[in-house]
Every structure is written in structure tokens, then in C-alpha cells.
Design a protein around this motif. Structure first.
Motif, PDB file in Angstrom:
ATOM      1  N   GLY A   1      56.216  28.554  37.115  1.00 23.38           N
ATOM      2  CA  GLY A   1      56.043  28.706  38.550  1.00 23.38           C
ATOM      3  C   GLY A   1      55.415  30.023  38.982  1.00 23.38           C
ATOM      4  O   GLY A   1      55.233  30.262  40.162  1.00 23.38           O
ATOM      5  N   ARG A   2      55.074  30.888  37.993  1.00 17.77           N
ATOM      6  CA  ARG A   2      54.441  32.157  38.337  1.00 17.77           C
ATOM      7  C   ARG A   2      52.980  32.140  37.933  1.00 17.77           C
ATOM      8  O   ARG A   2      52.633  31.571  36.898  1.00 17.77           O
ATOM      9  CB  ARG A   2      55.169  33.324  37.649  1.00 17.77           C
ATOM     10  N   ARG A   3      52.166  32.753  38.768  1.00 18.19           N
ATOM     11  CA  ARG A   3      50.733  32.774  38.490  1.00 18.19           C
ATOM     12  C   ARG A   3      50.341  34.079  37.807  1.00 18.19           C
ATOM     13  O   ARG A   3      50.786  35.148  38.212  1.00 18.19           O
ATOM     14  CB  ARG A   3      49.943  32.651  39.795  1.00 18.19           C
ATOM     15  N   PHE A   4      49.504  33.948  36.799  1.00 14.17           N
ATOM     16  CA  PHE A   4      49.018  35.114  36.077  1.00 14.17           C
ATOM     17  C   PHE A   4      47.500  35.075  36.048  1.00 14.17           C
ATOM     18  O   PHE A   4      46.903  33.999  36.117  1.00 14.17           O
ATOM     19  CB  PHE A   4      49.548  35.123  34.635  1.00 14.17           C
ATOM     20  N   ALA A   5      46.894  36.264  35.917  1.00 13.38           N
ATOM     21  CA  ALA A   5      45.445  36.329  35.788  1.00 13.38           C
ATOM     22  C   ALA A   5      45.090  37.476  34.854  1.00 13.38           C
ATOM     23  O   ALA A   5      45.777  38.505  34.818  1.00 13.38           O
ATOM     24  CB  ALA A   5      44.797  36.537  37.147  1.00 13.38           C
ATOM     25  N   ALA A   6      44.038  37.277  34.092  1.00 11.43           N
ATOM     26  CA  ALA A   6      43.549  38.315  33.189  1.00 11.43           C
ATOM     27  C   ALA A   6      42.038  38.395  33.337  1.00 11.43           C
ATOM     28  O   ALA A   6      41.368  37.381  33.502  1.00 11.43           O
ATOM     29  CB  ALA A   6      43.921  37.980  31.754  1.00 11.43           C
ATOM     30  N   CYS A   7      41.505  39.628  33.316  1.00  8.83           N
ATOM     31  CA  CYS A   7      40.065  39.835  33.448  1.00  8.83           C
ATOM     32  C   CYS A   7      39.563  40.595  32.238  1.00  8.83           C
ATOM     33  O   CYS A   7      40.284  41.411  31.657  1.00  8.83           O
ATOM     34  CB  CYS A   7      39.765  40.602  34.731  1.00  8.83           C
ATOM     35  N   SER A   8      38.317  40.340  31.857  1.00 10.88           N
ATOM     36  CA  SER A   8      37.747  40.984  30.671  1.00 10.88           C
ATOM     37  C   SER A   8      37.166  42.370  30.973  1.00 10.88           C
ATOM     38  O   SER A   8      36.679  43.032  30.069  1.00 10.88           O
ATOM     39  CB  SER A   8      36.667  40.082  30.060  1.00 10.88           C
ATOM     40  N   CYS A   9      37.213  42.832  32.242  1.00 14.19           N
ATOM     41  CA  CYS A   9      36.681  44.165  32.541  1.00 14.19           C
ATOM     42  C   CYS A   9      37.693  45.233  32.134  1.00 14.19           C
ATOM     43  O   CYS A   9      38.825  44.925  31.784  1.00 14.19           O
ATOM     44  CB  CYS A   9      36.319  44.292  34.026  1.00 14.19           C
ATOM     45  N   LYS A  10      37.254  46.506  32.177  1.00 15.05           N
ATOM     46  CA  LYS A  10      38.117  47.601  31.723  1.00 15.05           C
ATOM     47  C   LYS A  10      39.406  47.698  32.529  1.00 15.05           C
ATOM     48  O   LYS A  10      40.478  47.913  31.969  1.00 15.05           O
ATOM     49  CB  LYS A  10      37.361  48.931  31.783  1.00 15.05           C
ATOM     50  N   ALA A  11      39.300  47.558  33.840  1.00 16.27           N
ATOM     51  CA  ALA A  11      40.494  47.637  34.690  1.00 16.27           C
ATOM     52  C   ALA A  11      41.440  46.485  34.373  1.00 16.27           C
ATOM     53  O   ALA A  11      42.650  46.673  34.256  1.00 16.27           O
ATOM     54  CB  ALA A  11      40.098  47.620  36.166  1.00 16.27           C
ATOM     55  N   GLY A  12      40.855  45.310  34.186  1.00 19.40           N
ATOM     56  CA  GLY A  12      41.656  44.125  33.870  1.00 19.40           C
ATOM     57  C   GLY A  12      42.373  44.275  32.540  1.00 19.40           C
ATOM     58  O   GLY A  12      43.532  43.870  32.400  1.00 19.40           O
TER      59      GLY A  12
ATOM     60  N   ARG B   1      43.443  46.946  31.331  1.00 17.21           N
ATOM     61  CA  ARG B   1      44.552  47.878  31.524  1.00 17.21           C
ATOM     62  C   ARG B   1      45.660  47.280  32.391  1.00 17.21           C
ATOM     63  O   ARG B   1      46.604  47.969  32.756  1.00 17.21           O
ATOM     64  CB  ARG B   1      44.049  49.176  32.171  1.00 17.21           C
ATOM     65  N   GLY B   2      45.505  46.012  32.764  1.00 16.29           N
ATOM     66  CA  GLY B   2      46.529  45.359  33.568  1.00 16.29           C
ATOM     67  C   GLY B   2      46.451  45.687  35.046  1.00 16.29           C
ATOM     68  O   GLY B   2      47.420  45.538  35.777  1.00 16.29           O
ATOM     69  N   GLN B   3      45.268  46.129  35.491  1.00 18.07           N
ATOM     70  CA  GLN B   3      45.098  46.431  36.912  1.00 18.07           C
ATOM     71  C   GLN B   3      44.479  45.236  37.627  1.00 18.07           C
ATOM     72  O   GLN B   3      43.722  44.473  37.031  1.00 18.07           O
ATOM     73  CB  GLN B   3      44.183  47.653  37.080  1.00 18.07           C
ATOM     74  N   ALA B   4      44.830  45.112  38.898  1.00 19.94           N
ATOM     75  CA  ALA B   4      44.265  44.027  39.705  1.00 19.94           C
ATOM     76  C   ALA B   4      42.869  44.443  40.132  1.00 19.94           C
ATOM     77  O   ALA B   4      42.705  45.281  40.997  1.00 19.94           O
ATOM     78  CB  ALA B   4      45.141  43.770  40.918  1.00 19.94           C
ATOM     79  N   CYS B   5      41.847  43.898  39.496  1.00 20.07           N
ATOM     80  CA  CYS B   5      40.471  44.232  39.847  1.00 20.07           C
ATOM     81  C   CYS B   5      39.958  43.201  40.850  1.00 20.07           C
ATOM     82  O   CYS B   5      40.581  42.166  41.066  1.00 20.07           O
ATOM     83  CB  CYS B   5      39.608  44.251  38.596  1.00 20.07           C
ATOM     84  N   TYR B   6      38.805  43.500  41.423  1.00 20.25           N
ATOM     85  CA  TYR B   6      38.303  42.582  42.447  1.00 20.25           C
ATOM     86  C   TYR B   6      37.799  41.271  41.838  1.00 20.25           C
ATOM     87  O   TYR B   6      37.684  40.272  42.533  1.00 20.25           O
ATOM     88  CB  TYR B   6      37.245  43.261  43.321  1.00 20.25           C
ATOM     89  N   HIS B   7      37.505  41.296  40.518  1.00 22.81           N
ATOM     90  CA  HIS B   7      37.099  40.038  39.862  1.00 22.81           C
ATOM     91  C   HIS B   7      38.259  39.043  39.912  1.00 22.81           C
ATOM     92  O   HIS B   7      38.063  37.857  40.166  1.00 22.81           O
ATOM     93  CB  HIS B   7      36.705  40.279  38.399  1.00 22.81           C
ATOM     94  N   ILE B   8      39.454  39.571  39.630  1.00 24.67           N
ATOM     95  CA  ILE B   8      40.651  38.728  39.661  1.00 24.67           C
ATOM     96  C   ILE B   8      40.880  38.217  41.084  1.00 24.67           C
ATOM     97  O   ILE B   8      41.160  37.037  41.287  1.00 24.67           O
ATOM     98  CB  ILE B   8      41.885  39.499  39.125  1.00 24.67           C
ATOM     99  N   ALA B   9      40.721  39.111  42.065  1.00 21.07           N
ATOM    100  CA  ALA B   9      40.925  38.708  43.462  1.00 21.07           C
ATOM    101  C   ALA B   9      39.958  37.595  43.847  1.00 21.07           C
ATOM    102  O   ALA B   9      40.350  36.601  44.468  1.00 21.07           O
ATOM    103  CB  ALA B   9      40.756  39.914  44.383  1.00 21.07           C
TER     104      ALA B   9
END
Ligand SMILES: [Zn+2]
Length: 91
Positions: free
Chosen positions: A52-63, A65-73
Motif C-alpha cells: 500500500g506504499r508507493r516508492f520511486a527510484a531515479c537513475s540520476c545522482k540525486a535519485g 542518493r535517495g533524494q526526491a528529484c524533479y524526475h521522480i515528481a
């Protein structure tokens, strides 16, 4: 990988996505290619749902590092829209 909780947590990333207006392409449901129109750089965002929880991962440097980048947004908003369309179709 970050957990998508409330919109306020990724508000900065959402605001940046509105400014950058990246191109979001759907690879498969849950996998998106986000292109920075200014630089042409592309990143892969994977969205998943577990218990029931949503997760997202991005291949950029911020992503990475576990940061919410604008790609994820940007990808998350496309993902949520797609999920809603799918839900509507199965009704
Ligand atoms: Zn990113």
C-alpha cells in the motif's frame, strides 16, 4: 529509492518539475524515461507499490542518493494519472 508519502514532502521537486517541464515517456506501467529538454539528458524512473506504499527510484545522482528529484515528481504524476485511468477501465 524514496517513499512517496505526502505531496508536501516532494513539493520542491514538483515545483522544479513545473519549471523544467521534462518530457515523460512511458516505457511500461511503472517505468518511465524522463528527458531534460534543455540538456537532452535522460533518466529512468521506476515507480512501485508495496504493502500500500508507493516508492520511486531515479537513475540520476540525486535519485541515487535517495533524494526526491524533479524526475521522480514528473514521473510520479504521470504514473498516478495512468493508475487512475487503469482503475477507471477495470470498473
Ligand atoms: Zn532524478
Amino acid at each position: 529509492m524514496i517513499q512517496l508519502t505526502t505531496a508536501t514532502k516532494i513539493e520542491k521537486a514538483i515545483n522544479k518539475a513545473h519549471t523544467m517541464k521534462p518530457l515523460v515517456r512511458v516505457n511500461t506501467f511503472g517505468s518511465y524515461t524522463v528527458t531534460n529538454k534543455q540538456t537532452g539528458a535522460t533518466y529512468t524512473v521506476e515507480c512501485s507499490k508495496r504493502e500500500g506504499r508507493r516508492f520511486a527510484a531515479c537513475s540520476c545522482k540525486a535519485g541515487e542518493r535517495g533524494q526526491a528529484c524533479y524526475h521522480i515528481a514528473a514521473a510520479a504524476s504521470a504514473h498516478i494519472q495512468l493508475a487512475a485511468e487503469r482503475a477507471a477501465l477495470t470498473c
